[in-house]
Design a protein around this motif. Structure first.
Motif, mmCIF file in Angstrom:
data_model
loop_
_atom_site.group_PDB
_atom_site.id
_atom_site.type_symbol
_atom_site.label_atom_id
_atom_site.label_comp_id
_atom_site.label_asym_id
_atom_site.label_seq_id
_atom_site.Cartn_x
_atom_site.Cartn_y
_atom_site.Cartn_z
ATOM 1 N N ASN A 251 0.816 -1.214 0.000
ATOM 2 C CA ASN A 251 0.000 0.000 0.000
ATOM 3 C C ASN A 251 0.850 1.265 0.000
ATOM 4 O O ASN A 251 0.324 2.364 0.183
ATOM 5 C CB ASN A 251 -0.930 0.010 1.223
ATOM 6 N N ASP A 252 2.158 1.097 -0.206
ATOM 7 C CA ASP A 252 3.069 2.250 -0.199
ATOM 8 C C ASP A 252 3.107 2.970 -1.541
ATOM 9 O O ASP A 252 3.666 4.057 -1.644
ATOM 10 C CB ASP A 252 4.493 1.797 0.177
ATOM 11 N N GLY A 256 0.068 -0.133 -6.107
ATOM 12 C CA GLY A 256 -0.219 -1.173 -5.126
ATOM 13 C C GLY A 256 -1.585 -0.997 -4.501
ATOM 14 O O GLY A 256 -2.359 -1.960 -4.354
ATOM 15 N N LYS A 257 -1.935 0.222 -4.149
ATOM 16 C CA LYS A 257 -3.259 0.494 -3.588
ATOM 17 C C LYS A 257 -4.350 0.157 -4.600
ATOM 18 O O LYS A 257 -5.398 -0.396 -4.248
ATOM 19 C CB LYS A 257 -3.361 1.963 -3.181
ATOM 20 N N GLN A 258 -4.083 0.494 -5.864
ATOM 21 C CA GLN A 258 -5.061 0.216 -6.913
ATOM 22 C C GLN A 258 -5.306 -1.284 -7.047
ATOM 23 O O GLN A 258 -6.439 -1.726 -7.235
ATOM 24 C CB GLN A 258 -4.574 0.790 -8.239
ATOM 25 N N ARG A 259 -4.251 -2.095 -6.939
ATOM 26 C CA ARG A 259 -4.399 -3.552 -7.017
ATOM 27 C C ARG A 259 -5.159 -4.109 -5.813
ATOM 28 O O ARG A 259 -5.918 -5.080 -5.941
ATOM 29 C CB ARG A 259 -3.029 -4.214 -7.120
ATOM 30 N N ASN A 260 -4.954 -3.494 -4.651
ATOM 31 C CA ASN A 260 -5.626 -3.978 -3.441
ATOM 32 C C ASN A 260 -7.104 -3.624 -3.412
ATOM 33 O O ASN A 260 -7.896 -4.331 -2.779
ATOM 34 C CB ASN A 260 -4.931 -3.416 -2.196
ATOM 35 N N ARG A 261 -7.487 -2.537 -4.099
ATOM 36 C CA ARG A 261 -8.901 -2.157 -4.166
ATOM 37 C C ARG A 261 -9.574 -3.017 -5.233
ATOM 38 O O ARG A 261 -9.580 -2.690 -6.413
ATOM 39 C CB ARG A 261 -9.048 -0.674 -4.498
#
Length: 284
Positions: A251-252, A256-261
């Motif tokens: 999430n850094d 990465g955040k886009q993949r986790n959402r």
């Protein structure tokens, strides 16, 4: 005097034409810059999708290697069990016929397990191929399909499913969900779990206290959409949320955040099939 007037007029015309040319060049440069920016953004998205696909293939290879190692260990255990059975038979004077019957019963059960697993794997591959072929090139940027341990995972990016910061299904998602619904309807012996996931950015809005709420509400929206718009049997559907606690990337970074959402549609064989296998397992 006339000569000077002509010179001034010529100079003025030259300046005007030069200004027009410069303005046109500037517009061309701006258009080219926009095209390059769009191409760069597309390349970034394709790279992220390719990296996700590579990670998925690597995970599948790892799973296959683990399965092969487990099969080798199972074979070794079976050989040890056979050697022990032969030894006990010699010591206890058990008839060869009875020992052969026990071995045949065990082999029949093993073949049954293999047939069920092979059938399940084949169905999963057909399901995956059918879904992948039905998706457009644009949809494949935001949809990842993979098979792990006999389970089909369809991962959808949140920006293609929901309105920004919301759990309401957007218009863009309708066509994609219709294709997934058709696959689900075609494979009636499979159960479907809809699982919502978020990044670690806190959210607090009316009726949405945190990421737990958001992930659950989004999963519930997809479940109800499949039921109300495409007639998927709600008895086959389960909605769940995992908040920010099941990340597949760091999430850094923004990527990465886009993949986790994401929202995962997990298609699994019905559990009663496996329970039936357990009930028919031969005694040791």
């Amino acid at each position: 005097m006339k000569k000077n007037v002509w010179l001034i007029a010529l100079a003025t015309a030259t300046l005007v034409l030069s200004g027009c040319a410069s303005k046109k060049d500037l517009e061309n440069c701006q258009n080219e810059n926009r095209e390059l920016t769009n191409s760069y953004q597309d390349a970034k998205e394709q790279l992220a999708a390719s990296q996700t696909r590579v990670a998925s293939l690597e995970e599948q290879l790892k799973q296959q290697q683990q399965q092969l190692a487990e099969q080798k260990r199972a074979y070794a255990r079976l050989q040890q069990s056979l050697d022990k059975s032969l030894s006990n038979a010699n010591q206890n004077n058990i008839s060869i016929e009875k020992l052969v019957d026990q071995i045949n019963e065990s082999n029949q059960y093993i073949r049954h397990l293999v047939e069920v697993k092979t059938k399940s794997d084949s169905l999963n591959m057909v399901l995956t191929n059918n879904l992948t072929r039905s998706l457009s090139k644009e949809e494949l940027k935001d949809v990842d399909v993979q098979v792990l341990k006999g389970v089909v995972y369809i991962s959808l990016a949140d920006n293609m499913l929901y309105k920004s910061g919301s759990y309401e299904i957007n218009e863009r998602a309708q066509e994609t969900l219709s294709k997934i619904a058709k696959i689900i309807m075609d494979y009636k012996d499979y159960d479907v779990l809809i699982e919502g996931n978020t990044d670690n950015v806190p959210i607090s809005r009316e009726n949405i206290r945190n990421n737990w709420d958001l992930s659950c509400l989004r999963a519930s929206s997809v479940v109800q959409y499949l039921q109300n718009h495409y007639g998927v049997d709600p008895k086959r559907l389960t909605a769940g949320g995992r908040g920010e606690y099941n990340p597949i990337a760091t999430n850094d970074t923004e990527i990465g955040k886009q993949r986790n959402r994401r929202t995962q549609i997990i298609i699994t064989p019905k559990l009663d099939e496996f329970m039936e296998l357990i009930d028919h397992a031969p005694e040791e």
